[in-house]
Scaffold this active site. Structure first.
Site, PDB file in Angstrom:
ATOM      1  N   PRO A  78      66.404   5.312   9.240  1.00 14.55           N
ATOM      2  CA  PRO A  78      65.239   4.465   9.497  1.00 14.55           C
ATOM      3  C   PRO A  78      65.247   3.942  10.934  1.00 14.55           C
ATOM      4  O   PRO A  78      66.254   3.437  11.414  1.00 14.55           O
ATOM      5  CB  PRO A  78      65.411   3.321   8.483  1.00 14.55           C
ATOM      6  CG  PRO A  78      66.293   3.882   7.414  1.00 14.55           C
ATOM      7  CD  PRO A  78      67.221   4.821   8.116  1.00 14.55           C
ATOM      8  N   GLU A  79      64.121   4.104  11.616  1.00 15.91           N
ATOM      9  CA  GLU A  79      63.986   3.612  12.974  1.00 15.91           C
ATOM     10  C   GLU A  79      62.955   2.479  12.981  1.00 15.91           C
ATOM     11  O   GLU A  79      62.543   2.005  11.926  1.00 15.91           O
ATOM     12  CB  GLU A  79      63.600   4.768  13.906  1.00 15.91           C
ATOM     13  CG  GLU A  79      64.630   5.901  13.842  1.00 15.91           C
ATOM     14  CD  GLU A  79      64.351   7.073  14.785  1.00 15.91           C
ATOM     15  OE1 GLU A  79      63.532   6.925  15.721  1.00 15.91           O
ATOM     16  OE2 GLU A  79      64.954   8.141  14.567  1.00 15.91           O
ATOM     17  N   LYS A  95      65.093  -2.564  14.962  1.00 17.26           N
ATOM     18  CA  LYS A  95      65.750  -1.941  13.812  1.00 17.26           C
ATOM     19  C   LYS A  95      66.306  -2.975  12.845  1.00 17.26           C
ATOM     20  O   LYS A  95      67.275  -2.711  12.134  1.00 17.26           O
ATOM     21  CB  LYS A  95      66.874  -1.020  14.283  1.00 17.26           C
ATOM     22  CG  LYS A  95      66.370   0.269  14.921  1.00 17.26           C
ATOM     23  CD  LYS A  95      67.510   1.258  15.038  1.00 17.26           C
ATOM     24  CE  LYS A  95      67.020   2.596  15.539  1.00 17.26           C
ATOM     25  NZ  LYS A  95      68.085   3.602  15.541  1.00 17.26           N
ATOM     26  N   ARG A 108      86.284   3.184   9.560  1.00 18.23           N
ATOM     27  CA  ARG A 108      85.779   3.059  10.914  1.00 18.23           C
ATOM     28  C   ARG A 108      85.589   1.606  11.263  1.00 18.23           C
ATOM     29  O   ARG A 108      85.174   0.814  10.442  1.00 18.23           O
ATOM     30  CB  ARG A 108      84.427   3.781  11.041  1.00 18.23           C
ATOM     31  CG  ARG A 108      84.551   5.290  10.917  1.00 18.23           C
ATOM     32  CD  ARG A 108      83.239   5.945  11.331  1.00 18.23           C
ATOM     33  NE  ARG A 108      83.315   7.373  11.140  1.00 18.23           N
ATOM     34  CZ  ARG A 108      82.758   8.001  10.136  1.00 18.23           C
ATOM     35  NH1 ARG A 108      82.097   7.327   9.237  1.00 18.23           N
ATOM     36  NH2 ARG A 108      82.862   9.299  10.024  1.00 18.23           N
TER      37      ARG A 108
END
Length: 390
Positions: free
Chosen positions: A2-3, A54, A339
């Protein structure tokens, strides 16, 4: 992924769908989500939404007389790779609904759900937009343009323009498909130096002799890169759909598929930038293109995934050994949960980084034992800015 347009469409959907609804009770979080609990309970409250770049802010506002007495609470969402909002009957919750807001009785209960299949999405309590993000390309155009042109000395603009466009400090809301479409329309090579592309815009001033209507016409006929960073996302919002339209399934993405000119389209070439993200383009990639990499050209539509399935390019198939063989070599295996959460704003923060591939050197010893190998660190982010995104 999604942008900016998808976040804007999501906020429109929440406001339209929830305008007449009254919610009640506790906010429910799934047991597998690592996001924070939402300490909110009210017998009657409304939900509204707004978007910036965003990010999406959801505001829970208790109605007068609601119990227990409660101040309004705001949450800010970042959608990650697959986040979205859905309104469904309570008994038909989607499998990956990680945050749920239920309507109050009487009547059939509904649930507004934050659905996130890949679980890269995140929400924060307090309602503050994430520090470090620049003005929204959709709703704060003048501030966005000024912020870019004022900071062209920043080392982010030493990079190729395709990489600079993902820097959320300056291009808040631009992502992978938008950067490809914007550069394609202007015939700008994606690996042209960003500062070289943008410096000319500092001198661009409309003639004072032009009338207002003539200035607007000139802008529409010859938009520059920063103007397209505003108008191209607006086109996507005006298309609607993308999971928030009246159609169901793939039909809701039909207009978007027809709108795409470059991203993932037949005849277009592609290269990976220094962060492992694929950029689509036509023609010469530009002087800063990665050395030793050949561009790949899209050949046919028949066997390709639909655009909504490739809004972000998945990591290339790993050539690494299997888990069992990794364990034998004492190699630490990196997963999404291992991460680090902190990510530089100088690349699109929602995209997980792709570790560099290593090549085995030498042959196994005759004894059958394996020589321990040093584990490569993840691809380093660009220079840290002291702000992070999920």
């Amino acid at each position: 992924m999604p942008e900016g347009p998808e976040l804007h469409l999501a906020s429109q959907f929440v406001n339209d769908a929830c305008r007449t609804l009254v919610f009640g009770g506790c906010v429910e979080k799934s047991s597998v989500s690592r996001n924070p609990e939402v300490p909110f309970e009210s017998s009657a409250y409304r939900i509204s939404a707004s978007a910036r770049g965003k990010e999406l802010r959801l505001t829970l506002s208790p109605l007068p007389g609601a119990q227990p007495p409660q101040e309004p609470l705001a949450l800010v969402f970042r959608f990650g790779m697959s986040g979205s909002f859905q309104l469904v009957p309570r008994e038909e919750l989607p499998r990956h609904a990680h945050l749920r807001f239920y309507t109050a009785p009487p009547g059939r209960q509904l649930a507004l759900c934050f659905v996130d299949i890949r679980r890269f999405g995140h929400w924060d309590l307090g309602g503050k937009w994430q520090p470090g993000r620049g003005p929204c390309v959709l709703q704060e155009y003048e501030q966005f343009r000024e912020n870019v042109l004022r900071n062209l000395s920043d080392k982010a603009f030493d990079r190729p323009i395709c990489e600079a466009l993902l820097d959320q400090r300056f291009f808040n809301g631009i992502g992978n498909y938008l950067r490809a479409e914007i550069l394609y329309r202007l015939k700008i090579p994606p690996f042209e130096k960003a500062r070289s592309v943008l410096e000319a815009l500092q001198q661009r001033r409309p003639s004072p002799e032009l009338t207002l209507s003539q200035k607007i016409k000139a802008k529409l006929q010859n938009p520059d890169l920063l103007e397209l960073c505003h108008s191209v996302p607006k086109e996507v919002v005006q298309l609607g759909g993308k999971g928030y339209g009246s159609e169901s399934g793939e039909e809701d993405f039909a207009a978007f598929r027809a709108w795409l000119r470059c991203y993932g389209m037949p005849g277009m070439s592609s290269l990976q930038d220094r962060h492992g993200r694929t950029i689509w383009f036509q023609g010469d990639p530009g002087p800063l293109a990665p050395k030793g990499r050949k561009s790949r050209k899209k050949k046919s539509k028949a066997t390709q995934p639909s655009p909504e399935d490739r809004v972000e390019d998945p990591p290339p198939p790993s050539k690494a050994p299997s888990r069992a063989r990794r364990a034998k070599r004492d190699l630490p295996e990196r997963t999404a949960t291992q991460r680090p959460e902190a990510t530089s704003f100088q690349q699109d923060p929602e995209a997980p980084k792709i570790p560099k591939k290593g090549r085995r050197k030498g042959r196994q010893a005759a004894s059958g034992q394996h020589r321990p190998r040093k584990a490569k660190a993840d691809t380093p982010s660009l220079e840290p800015e002291g702000t992070s995104a999920s």
